[in-house]
Structures are given as C-alpha cells and as structure tokens.
Design an enzyme around this catalytic site. Structure first.
Site, PDB file in Angstrom:
ATOM      1  N   CYS A   2     -71.608  19.716  44.480  1.00  0.00           N
ATOM      2  CA  CYS A   2     -71.872  18.401  43.945  1.00  0.00           C
ATOM      3  C   CYS A   2     -72.765  17.645  44.915  1.00  0.00           C
ATOM      4  CB  CYS A   2     -70.556  17.640  43.754  1.00  0.00           C
ATOM      5  SG  CYS A   2     -69.300  18.556  42.844  1.00  0.00           S
ATOM      6  N   ASP A 104     -60.242  22.648  43.787  1.00  0.00           N
ATOM      7  CA  ASP A 104     -60.036  23.077  45.171  1.00  0.00           C
ATOM      8  C   ASP A 104     -60.136  21.903  46.143  1.00  0.00           C
ATOM      9  OD1 ASP A 104     -62.851  23.247  44.279  1.00  0.00           O
ATOM     10  OD2 ASP A 104     -63.265  23.712  46.369  1.00  0.00           O
ATOM     11  N   ILE A 301     -86.852  37.823  42.647  1.00  0.00           N
ATOM     12  CA  ILE A 301     -88.196  37.250  42.696  1.00  0.00           C
ATOM     13  C   ILE A 301     -89.194  38.378  42.962  1.00  0.00           C
ATOM     14  CG2 ILE A 301     -89.761  35.699  43.948  1.00  0.00           C
ATOM     15  CD1 ILE A 301     -87.260  34.067  44.746  1.00  0.00           C
TER      16      ILE A 301
END
Length: 671
Positions: A2, A104, A301
């Site tokens: 976050c 968590d 990639i």
C-alpha cells in the site's frame, strides 16, 4: 502492499488538516487503488492516511487502515507484508488478543502492546514500512524493513514531522519545501546516493533496519534514530578452512530459500513470478511451481538486442516448469518514450533504462490481473553474483594465489565484463581515501560512480558548484557505514556489505524495484531478502560463494536439480537494458528528450546544470574518438542530466499540493 502517510505536529492543538491527509493518499493512488482511509487522533496533532492495495483480507471495509487499537492508544499505518502472520495471530489469540481483521498488518499493535517495539521487531518477517503512534508515550515510530525493500521518507517542517511512502506524498503537504540540495544534485549525477539521503533539502529516508522515533517533549519534537538489524558477517577468523564439507551449506541454502518462497506464496490473490535468464529468478520459479498445484504465471522482459536479451533461457525454464509464460518484447525507442513517466515514479535519476523496462513490465502484470510477483532480487547480494564482487575477491581475497592463476582470473574478468565496463565496473581503477581508511580498499561496486565525480562536478550550475567543490562524495558515503560491521571481516564480506548499503537499497530496490512495480499497483516479493535466509547466507564461507571463477557456487549447487544445464553452467550476466549508444533509434529518442529538458531555456530556468557543459558532454558522446566504455559512462551521465531536469519539472516547477488536491477530486476521495 500500500502507501502510507502521516503528520505529527509540534503542538497538540494544531490538528492536521483532514483533506491534506486525503490528498497525500490520493497522489499515491497507484500504490493503493482499492480504497483509502485516514484518521486523526483528537487533541494530539497527529493524523495518518493510507491508500490500499488489497492482497490479504479482501474485505475493504473491515481491513481499512489506519488501524486504531481497541483501547484507542495506538494508531498504525502499514505498507508491506508480514509473513508467518497466521502462526503469530494464533499464538496471540491464545494469549487473549482479539483481532478485528484477517489482515497481516494488525499483528503489529498486538505484539507492541504485549512486548514493546524492540521485541515486536524480532517477530516481523517480510517487507514493510509503517508508522505507529503511541498516545500514552506521545511518540511516533517510523519503521523500515531490514533491507529497505519498502520506502519510507520523512521531513521536519516548522510545524512538525511529515512522512510518507514516496517523496511526492511529502510534497503534497503545503509546508514541505521542494528544493534540490547541492550535495543531493551531485549524487544524482553520479548515481550512488548517501544512504538515508535524497536529492532534496531536508528530506530523509528511514535507513533499512532502523526506527526513527519522534517524541514530543516540552512542546518540541525530538527525533532519534535506532538501528535494530544489520548485515552481520562472521569475523574472517571464524570461517572454516578450504577443506570444509560443502554439502551442509548447500542443503542449508536450499532449505532456507524454499521456506522463504513458500511464505511469499501466501496471498488472497494469484501470485506470479518475474523470470529472466538468471539462476535467481529461475530458482524462484522452479520452487514456486513445485510448491503450488496450478501453473505459475511467469513474466519476462525481452530486448531487441541479442547481447542483452535473455528470453531464450527464460523460455527453456518456463517450459521445464510448465509455467504460463508471458514475454514483453521491447524495441529501442520504447524505453525513452516512457522515461519521463518513469522518473515521476522513481523520484531519482536512473543510469540505465532497465528501470523503464521494469515499469512497462509491471504495467503488463497489472493488465494480466496480477497484483503479486515473486522476484530474484537479493541473490547476487547474498551469494556474490556481481562482477564487482569477483573483482574484489581477486584483488583482495586471493592475494595468496600463484601468479599464473592470478593472470587467468584477470583475463577472465576482462573478457566477461565488457558490456558493463563504464557502468557496473569502473573504466579505470578509482581510489577513495575515505573508503581505504574505513575498510582497507575502495570496493569495486562504488568505483564506477565515484569516478564520475570529475565529469559531474563541471555539469553543476556555477552558483551551486562552489558549494560542492570541496565535497567528497566517497567520504559522505563511507561515513554512514558502521565500522563494527567491517572490522575483521573477509574482503568479500566487506564488499558485499557496502553494495547492500548503497546499490541494493538505493538502486535495485528503488528504481529497479518498488517504485516501478508499485507504479502499476503491483507488489514484488524478493524471497532472497528473507532475513532468515540472509542470516544463514552470511555464514557461508567466501570460497563457497565464489569458487574458482564460478560466482554463486553454493546457490547453483543448491538449485542444480531445478535448473536447465545451460543455465547451471552459465556465468552471471548483468541484467541491463541496451545503452543509448548501441542503437540509432534510441539515441534519436534521447536527443528528442534533450530538446525539451536540456534546452538552454530549460536548463537556465531550473538552475541546476551548466548549459555549456551539457553541450560539451553531448559533443563528446558523439565523437568518434571516444572509446566504447567511455560511451557507456557518458550514456549514464546523460541519463542523469535528463533525470535531474525531469525531477525539477515534476517536483519543483509543478505545484504538487495542487496536483494532489486535483487527484483527490478526480478519485472522489474527500475528508
């Protein structure tokens, strides 16, 4: 994963502005697009906010942060993941704790209430950054994980302390100044940063493995820094001799890595893997595939230059594990087309467009509806995979070898490191007196960047240059290193310690990691940086990390059964995007950016660079008399010049508080 933000005002009566807290969350919407929250503790001058990416406990209402303890004393805003949290929850519940979420994150408050912060940190396993306010103590703790996987910035304004997951979060607060420091500018131009610093005056990072405590005493805020963990190699004398049995170390590495991977497969959403042609990501994919019942999604990639492209080996590994393989192929001009946007997210300069490639890859991960991938970052740091480590092992750890063997080592180093010379390896030997004094030699990992100092200094605008003419960037970095972690250590251990403290945290985990991954709401989990695995890896004798000319020997042997034979035998290849000088299209893209950001008008407006020196640098780059390794170095310098100008555009010229407010309105996020 976050984004977090917060304000701790000097005076309890100065209540943080609620909409400012919301705006701070809104400007990092990319880190947490699934919802936001904010809380202000009455009569304390303290408020936190949070932008959430739902990965564990998908119930947005129940798991909305910031969290407040049942008694109202504690407030928490957390970014990251704590592994093994279910066992900890169960243990705490048996002791009488009552959890209100399945997240968590909530374990922090319950552990802190029972054991205090020092003991709490010993239980926390994973990648994390959090702010914790204790109302009874009237103190705030800013905590960052052991290796610095998750970012955490703070500044002390006239009003109080402001913190957040990104610089732009701090800049969204109207009292936070947005001004380059001369030293910060210098370090942006030479790539390597002083640990704990940023490009901007008064803006700091919480160092990895540290806590910054903010305590209000007699109407003033006192800040103190506490180290709770460090990279602690054994004394050189404590290692066993060359005849030691290898197998226990091989088995130990396998056991600890498998455990780290299994923990990082924990999520309430699908988990994929990044896959290159190196043994690190291939090992992670192999262990992940073995530990799950479904096909693992792997993301690779691919570059249009055969010298830098690793897709053939990645495809071989994907086929061997039955992975669902997604390859993103990039052309030369794709990278600089997204350079400006990437700098918005990295908030620092980048020497190679690998950071852009990683940004574009995280975009495709997001489009494939994945929020989590496991990565191979950290393996080279633990098991001595980089060319710089082999060089330091040769120069300082193998001085007992006969001349013939030393010559063979030297020839191999020269032959296999042509592509990284001028970037990851210095063009010529560079000696820093400060590093020599601190640790006995100048590690090869910092030499290429410190050696750019003589190129970078003339590039700084004249009125700023005087402030750094006598400044020693090597000394500034060396002064931050803990001498207790260097004294008596093997030369290879000392070299790895410096890399972990500088290049890992300041480059690989920022513009090559969190910042370009979270730019597209994607959480990367580097299993090798599990601290239980790391602490075991520190005990592996240096001659089992680099055995003969083979780097990461003990890891290769531990993963031998998983790896295709070509990969098992393959030497480490530095994962980089092709530099600008290697392709005319790419160089044209550089020139196009320079027309916008390095024009006379743009340079003089920013007041950071000397325009005449900028022109001389471009002229030198285009000269036929310049060697290839010097072109590699100049490519990096030009990327840095573009970077500082783009940073000025994004964060100084642009009204960031107004931008954050506008973003909140667009999202309909309001107090």
């Amino acid at each position: 994963m976050c984004g977090i933000a917060g304000i701790f005002n000097q005076r309890p009566s100065e209540t943080p502005d609620a909409q400012t807290l919301v705006n701070m969350a809104a400007i990092m919407h990319h880190r947490g697009p699934d919802g936001f929250g904010y809380k202000i503790v009455d009569n304390t001058g303290v408020g936190f906010s949070h932008a959430r990416l739902t990965i564990i406990d998908l119930n947005e209402e129940r798991a909305r942060q910031p969290f407040v303890s049942a008694d109202g004393n504690l407030m928490l805003a957390h970014n990251g993941e704590f592994y093994d949290f279910k066992r900890i929850r169960a243990d705490l519940t048996a002791q009488g704790a009552r959890f209100r979420t399945k997240s968590d994150s909530e374990i922090v408050m319950h552990l802190y209430q029972r054991e205090g912060l020092e003991e709490t940190l010993k239980h926390l396993r994973g990648e994390f950054a959090f702010g914790l306010y204790d109302q009874k103590e009237d103190s705030m703790y800013l905590v960052r994980d052991r290796f610095g996987v998750k970012p955490l910035y703070y500044t002390h304004t006239d009003e109080g302390v402001v913190f957040g997951s990104e610089l732009k979060v701090l800049f969204a607060h109207p009292s936070v100044k947005r001004k380059f420091s001369s030293e910060g500018l210098f370090h942006q131009l030479i790539q390597v940063m002083v640990p704990g610093s940023t490009a901007f005056e008064g803006i700091h990072q919480v160092p990895p493995g540290h806590v910054v405590k903010v305590q209000r005493k007699e109407g003033k805020l006192e800040l103190s820094e506490i180290k709770y963990w460090d990279v602690n190699f054994p004394q050189e004398s404590e290692y066993p001799g060359d005849e030691v049995d290898e197998q226990p170390y091989i088995d130990g590495v396998r056991k600890h890595l498998l455990e780290a991977v299994q923990h990082r497969l924990t999520a309430d959403v699908p988990v994929g893997c990044y896959l290159s042609g190196g043994i690190d990501s291939c090992a992670i994919l192999g262990l992940s595939a073995a530990g799950t019942q479904t096909s693992v999604k792997a993301f690779t990639i691919g570059f249009d230059s055969s010298e830098y492209d690793e897709t053939p080996i990645a495809q071989e590994m994907a086929e061997a594990t039955g992975a669902d393989h997604h390859i993103m192929r990039l052309n030369a001009d794709d990278l600089y087309d997204h350079f400006v946007k990437t700098i918005w997210h990295t908030e620092r300069t980048i020497y190679n467009t690998l950071g852009v490639a990683k940004y574009l890859m995280s975009q495709q991960v997001n489009q494939a509806d994945y929020k989590v991938v496991l990565t191979g970052e950290g393996s080279d740091e633990l098991f001595a995979g980089y060319p710089a480590f082999r060089k330091d092992m040769f120069l300082h750890g193998l001085d007992h070898l006969p001349e013939g063997e030393r010559k063979a080592w030297q020839e191999l180093l020269e032959k296999n490191n042509k592509l990284v010379k001028g970037a990851m390896l210095a063009r010529e030997e560079y000696v820093s007196a400060a590093f020599n004094t601190k640790m006995g030699f100048t590690p090869s990992c910092v030499q290429p960047w410190l050696s750019v100092s003589s190129v970078a200094l003339p590039l700084i605008a004249k009125d700023r240059r005087s402030a750094v003419e006598d400044y020693d960037p090597g000394k500034a970095i060396a002064d931050t290193l803990d001498e207790d972690m260097l004294i008596g250590r093997h030369p290879l251990d000392r070299a790895q310690y410096v890399w972990i403290k500088t290049m890992l945290e300041g480059q690989i985990l920022t513009w090559g990691g969190d910042r370009v991954d979270m730019a597209n709401s994607m959480e990367a989990r580097p299993a090798f940086l599990d601290h239980h695995l790391a602490e075991y890896a520190f005990t592996v004798p240096p001659h089992l990390r680099i055995k003969g000319n083979k780097e990461k020997y003990v890891l290769r042997e531990a993963m031998k059964g998983l790896l295709p034979e070509t990969l098992y035998k393959r030497e480490k290849f530095a994962f980089m995007a092709p530099p600008a000088h290697t392709d005319p299209k790419k160089w044209k893209a550089v020139e196009k950016l320079a027309e916008q950001f390095l024009s006379k008008e743009a340079v003089e407006e920013a007041g950071l660079l000397d325009f005449e020196e900028v022109q001389r640098t471009f002229a030198k780059h285009e000269s036929d008399e310049v060697s290839i390794d010097e072109k590699v170095q100049l490519d990096a310098v030009i990327n840095h010049m573009l970077g500082v100008q783009i940073m000025h555009h994004h964060f100084v010229k642009t009204d960031v508080p107004a931008m954050a407010a506008q973003r909140a309105r667009e999202l309909d996020w309001h107090a």
